[in-house]
Design an enzyme around this catalytic site. Sequence first.
Site, PDB file in Angstrom:
ATOM      1  N   ASP A 139       0.868  -1.188   0.000  1.00 13.82           N
ATOM      2  CA  ASP A 139       0.000   0.000   0.000  1.00 13.82           C
ATOM      3  C   ASP A 139       0.899   1.231   0.000  1.00 13.82           C
ATOM      4  O   ASP A 139       1.763   1.380   0.861  1.00 13.82           O
ATOM      5  CB  ASP A 139      -0.899  -0.022   1.251  1.00 13.82           C
ATOM      6  CG  ASP A 139      -1.986   1.051   1.203  1.00 13.82           C
ATOM      7  OD1 ASP A 139      -3.150   0.713   1.473  1.00 13.82           O
ATOM      8  OD2 ASP A 139      -1.677   2.216   0.911  1.00 13.82           O
ATOM      9  N   ASP A 182      -3.765   2.240  -5.258  1.00  9.36           N
ATOM     10  CA  ASP A 182      -2.454   2.229  -4.594  1.00  9.36           C
ATOM     11  C   ASP A 182      -2.232   0.979  -3.747  1.00  9.36           C
ATOM     12  O   ASP A 182      -1.386   0.981  -2.859  1.00  9.36           O
ATOM     13  CB  ASP A 182      -2.268   3.496  -3.748  1.00  9.36           C
ATOM     14  CG  ASP A 182      -2.887   3.397  -2.371  1.00  9.36           C
ATOM     15  OD1 ASP A 182      -3.920   2.713  -2.226  1.00  9.36           O
ATOM     16  OD2 ASP A 182      -2.323   3.982  -1.441  1.00  9.36           O
ATOM     17  N   GLU A 183      -2.958  -0.084  -4.042  1.00 12.44           N
ATOM     18  CA  GLU A 183      -2.949  -1.228  -3.147  1.00 12.44           C
ATOM     19  C   GLU A 183      -3.058  -2.538  -3.923  1.00 12.44           C
ATOM     20  O   GLU A 183      -3.880  -2.641  -4.830  1.00 12.44           O
ATOM     21  CB  GLU A 183      -4.176  -1.054  -2.241  1.00 12.44           C
ATOM     22  CG  GLU A 183      -4.269  -1.982  -1.122  1.00 12.44           C
ATOM     23  CD  GLU A 183      -5.619  -1.842  -0.407  1.00 12.44           C
ATOM     24  OE1 GLU A 183      -6.309  -0.813  -0.557  1.00 12.44           O
ATOM     25  OE2 GLU A 183      -5.972  -2.798   0.288  1.00 12.44           O
TER      26      GLU A 183
END
Length: 412
Positions: A24, A133-134
């Site tokens: 993340d 973003d993960e």
Amino acid sequence: MDHGPTLPGSPPLTDSDRIIVHVDLDCFYAACEQQREPDLQGKPVVVGMGYTPGDTAGAVATASYEAREYGIESAQPIRTAVTTLPPAAQTDDPDGPVGYYRPVDMEYYESVAEEVRAVLRESADTLRVVSIDEAYLDVTERTGWDVAAGFGRSIRDRIRRRTGLTASVGIAPTMHAAKVASDHDKPDGLVVVEPGEVREFLAPLPIDDLHGIGPVTAEELSEQDVTTIGDLAAMPVAVLEEQYGDRGRTLHRRARGIDPRPVEPRGNPKSLSRESAFSEPTTATTTVQQRLRSLAEAVGDRAQHNGALYQTIGIKIVTPPYEIQTRERSLPGPVDAPDVLIETALELLAEFEGTPIRKVGVRVSNLSFPDGEQTALNEWQSDPKRADTGTTTDRRDRQQTLDAFDPGTGSE
Ligand code: TTP
Ligand code: MG
């Protein structure tokens, strides 16, 4: 360590051999802005959605860690944020804290995210991207527990070299523990939880660190003196099941370190659809039929490509000015039958003969995936309103309005 008693029929209460990484990125949008404008590095940066420079409309999408020190957090109104952290250009107090406000620029963040994904793809056997973003990576075949920390560090280093961004990495034998681990030491964190340590690692953490527990559930549980994940793990599962049904059971298992979900590239789609607009509304039956036929073919191909069987076939008709009408029909069982798909779509279209049509669409739903997880089928079977009471030989007419038809070109 003691994982409690094993119930007959439940999976073994031991960690598996999988090595799962959760990555993340740290304060992602703000970090992107700091890369684009190096002068912003080390400064309080606030990225606002619906925000335009000079105004105080909108809400905080994210804030750099420097800004978070002033209490700025996601979803806060910009007008609140500016009271603690006035915009640099507008402050009267030269020595007071200032914030640097920027509007969301999705296109730019998406391009940075793609660079990060390229690094992740190089590092994983299986990659599941869950948001901009993960992502989860199954790296079982790439590393071992003795060197997992080094592997995590190398992922972080390569992301940093390629994009300048820092990421937090969690490594564990389950998806759930990997996610909690990546969050445990943010920013720029690296936390490895080895098999056999998961329950111990989770136990002291506050209950809302358990993925799947929102503020409401956390509050309800705290009223019962359940404040840590360990407290939840120690509860009788029956109590949680009574309060929260199947979800209670899942939460209880997660709290005990059990999470059998495999890292899959992506979830199975719930439906597949295609739609297409005419340059102007038309009443020409053959034109509409042709268009519908080719959309149905495309949807059928797509279903085959996905290994999906479909049980419900639907069409969408948009008439001027912009009325959306949908019709659907369910088959007695799931099929992969392009001819049936086309024929059914055309039959459903028949009632619109003579109606001016602006747009048509075809959708298949109630999907099942015989070679994989059968989520969609299970949902269908467990929904009594939709239970198939038709005969096994006749197709049952179920013309009804769908409450949703996926927009755009196909929905997965
Ligand atoms: P997150 O990973 O939740 O947040 P983050 O990366 O900014 O911070 P952290 O270091 O804690 O991971 O979300 C990723 C991006 O998604 C974030 O940069 C901005 C966006 N986002 C919103 O637009 N609104 C929100 O409410 C949240 C939580 C995130
Ligand atoms: Mg993040």
